[in-house]
Design an enzyme around this catalytic site. Structure first.
Site, PDB file in Angstrom:
ATOM      1  N   ASP A  32       0.905  -1.050   0.089  1.00 29.34           N
ATOM      2  CA  ASP A  32       0.240   0.017  -0.069  1.00 29.34           C
ATOM      3  C   ASP A  32       0.882   1.203  -0.046  1.00 29.34           C
ATOM      4  O   ASP A  32       2.207   1.015   0.374  1.00 29.34           O
ATOM      5  CB  ASP A  32      -0.894  -0.130   1.203  1.00 29.34           C
ATOM      6  CG  ASP A  32      -1.796   1.099   1.423  1.00 29.34           C
ATOM      7  OD1 ASP A  32      -2.344   1.574   0.400  1.00 29.34           O
ATOM      8  OD2 ASP A  32      -1.760   1.717   2.700  1.00 29.34           O
ATOM      9  N   ASP A  34      -0.132   4.878   1.028  1.00 33.68           N
ATOM     10  CA  ASP A  34      -0.256   6.036   2.247  1.00 33.68           C
ATOM     11  C   ASP A  34      -0.261   5.305   3.586  1.00 33.68           C
ATOM     12  O   ASP A  34      -1.060   4.420   3.754  1.00 33.68           O
ATOM     13  CB  ASP A  34      -1.677   6.511   2.115  1.00 33.68           C
ATOM     14  CG  ASP A  34      -1.852   7.503   0.806  1.00 33.68           C
ATOM     15  OD1 ASP A  34      -1.163   8.280   0.471  1.00 33.68           O
ATOM     16  OD2 ASP A  34      -2.942   7.317  -0.061  1.00 33.68           O
ATOM     17  N   ASP A 311      -1.450  -0.712   5.951  1.00 28.93           N
ATOM     18  CA  ASP A 311      -1.433  -0.175   7.332  1.00 28.93           C
ATOM     19  C   ASP A 311      -3.076  -0.156   7.817  1.00 28.93           C
ATOM     20  O   ASP A 311      -3.428  -0.037   8.951  1.00 28.93           O
ATOM     21  CB  ASP A 311      -1.331   1.360   7.271  1.00 28.93           C
ATOM     22  CG  ASP A 311      -2.280   2.177   6.469  1.00 28.93           C
ATOM     23  OD1 ASP A 311      -3.255   2.981   7.348  1.00 28.93           O
ATOM     24  OD2 ASP A 311      -2.373   2.126   5.110  1.00 28.93           O
TER      25      ASP A 311
END
Length: 480
Positions: A32, A34, A311
């Site tokens: 991922d 961000d 996250d």
């Protein structure tokens, strides 16, 4: 000449293992972006989201202009109770251990009345799990909105659930409409945390033969600016972040990316021009949308040969594990502060544990004395060695000692529940038990760590082994 000793790594920078994972058997690693490959300054990022959402509410006639973002009011892992307008922290079994109505913490009695017969069940739409750092502004603003609702200050009536939906829509709009990302892209140095070791960690993995995949929900223009800002300066001269990845997939629509079969579009040029993908995905390609199933098919790699790192507890880790059996790694940025706080508290914790052992032994002696007194008065069982008066004196004395011991234990125990955050305590704990978030991590994250660059110290050839599970009846957990 012997090899130099590896540098000592702070424990908070470690990689922690729930299920054994051999990186040598992993052929592809997906990331991922961000809060994973690109780390943001949380307070600054969420402050901007909050301010823009408040501005939207003020334009609707809300008396919200004086509200202020408090980054410590809410933490990841809390759960919004949209029925009662509360934020709660639950343990791994779903029992509520702390609760806040609006911005005020509930007393023990209020919490017992509200949740004494209620378990947090995330499958029930009543509960909203704050499972990413993007949730902090949303949680803070909702808590403050509950206060306004209770004061009768809002321009139209709401229930707590409809109030949540209204606030959530205003927060989401900041991510969807582009104002937020435009501001970040215009001044990335204000929001992005540089981590030079992350680029080297990815290079190690690539040169070791791993296929690297970037799979992000962010659109191409934002992805390009953020990745260039965070990585290009730390790569060998002449190399850019694009050369790290075998595939770059933007606007991926996770979690649907893992569960549905959407079409891929090829991003033709730097301006973001699209055309439908004809044929298989090509190495080094840049794509929009699509599906994980086609990634597996076109790469010839599937299931536990792929590690996905993200996250978001649900959108990255839970769904990829449940739907595709990918190996999973959760980036938990707060972990470093958590581990540092535990290490600082260690001496106090050892003292607290010793006092608790003393208390348990004293409680056992008190229980035996009370039972002997009970048998003596009721006239059954073996005759006690002591007279009633002596037993009563012993019970009285032990109770007094327990009161004194509790007075010594209480401030130490309270300090332990306020580590890192005075309202909510440790992210991974709920009282003496694991938090609901920790239970989710155990179930769906094979490994977890505080940042991507921690893979640098592990190397691409690491064999992560989960520790032996501890059970209450294990010898190490029995009283001495």
């Amino acid at each position: 000449m012997p090899n130099p000793a590896p540098p000592e790594i702070p424990r908070g920078r470690g990689i922690f293992c729930n299920r054994t994972l051999n990186l040598r058997s992993v052929r592809a690693i997906g990331y991922d972006m961000d809060y994973t490959l690109v780390d943001y300054r949380v307070a600054a990022f969420e402050q901007m989201v909050y301010d823009q959402a408040v501005g939207r509410l003020v334009s609707e006639g809300w008396p919200a202009g004086a509200l202020a973002f408090d980054p410590r009011m809410v933490t990841r892992g809390l759960v919004i109770d949209t029925e009662l307008g509360n934020l709660v922290k639950a343990n791994r079994f779903g029992f509520v251990k702390r609760a806040m109505h609006g911005t005020s913490m509930l007393t023990f009695a209020e919490q017992r009345d509200a949740y004494g017969q209620t378990l947090v069940d995330l499958s029930d739409p009543r509960w909203v799990f704050l499972n990413t750092l993007f949730s902090l502004s949303e949680g803070c603003l909702y808590a403050q909105a509950v206060d306004l609702l209770d004061q009768g200050a809002l321009p139209r009536p709401f229930e707590y659930a409809s109030l949540y939906r209204h606030v959530r829509a205003r927060v989401d709009a900041q991510h969807i409409e582009g104002h937020l990302k435009a501001e970040i892209a215009a001044a990335p140095e204000r929001y992005v945390v540089q981590d030079p070791e992350a680029a080297l960690a990815l290079l190690d993995q690539k040169i070791a033969g791993k296929k690297l995949l970037l799979i992000t929900n962010s659109e191409w223009s934002f992805t390009a600016k953020m990745m260039a800002h965070a990585y290009d300066r730390h790569l060998p001269e002449g190399m850019t972040w694009r050369q790290l990845f075998d595939l770059v997939i933007v606007s991926a629509r996770k979690p649907a990316f893992f569960t549905e079969r959407g079409p891929f579009f090829e991003v033709v040029d730097e301006s973001g021009l699209l055309r439908p993908l004809m044929g298989p995905l090509r190495p080094g390609g840049l794509y929009l949308g699509g599906s994980a199933s086609q990634v597996e098919r076109d790469l010839g790699i599937a299931g536990d040969e792929i590690l996905y790192v993200g996250d978001h507890m649900f959108g990255d880790v839970h769904v990829s594990k449940r739907s595709l059996s990918w190996r999973t790694a959760l980036v938990l940025r707060e972990l470093e502060n958590e581990v540092a706080a535990l290490e600082t508290f260690r001496e106090t914790e050892l003292k607290l544990m010793a006092l608790m052992r003393e208390k348990e032994a004293m409680e056992a002696r008190l229980s035996r004395a009370r039972l002997a007194l009970q048998r003596l008065h009721a006239g059954y069982g073996p005759a006690p060695a002591a007279e009633a008066a002596a037993l009563e004196a012993r019970v009285h004395d032990l109770r007094g000692q327990l009161v004194a011991l509790d007075a010594e234990i209480a401030p130490l125990a309270k300090a332990g529940t306020e580590l890192v955050n005075a309202r909510w305590g440790l992210l991974t704990r709920a009282g003496n038990d694991k938090s609901h978030l920790t239970r989710q991590i155990e179930r769906y994250a094979d490994i977890y760590t505080s940042r991507v660059s921690n893979f640098l110290h592990a190397t691409p050839f690491a064999y992560f082994r989960s520790p032996r599970g501890s059970l209450p009846h294990d010898p190490a957990n029995l009283p001495a």
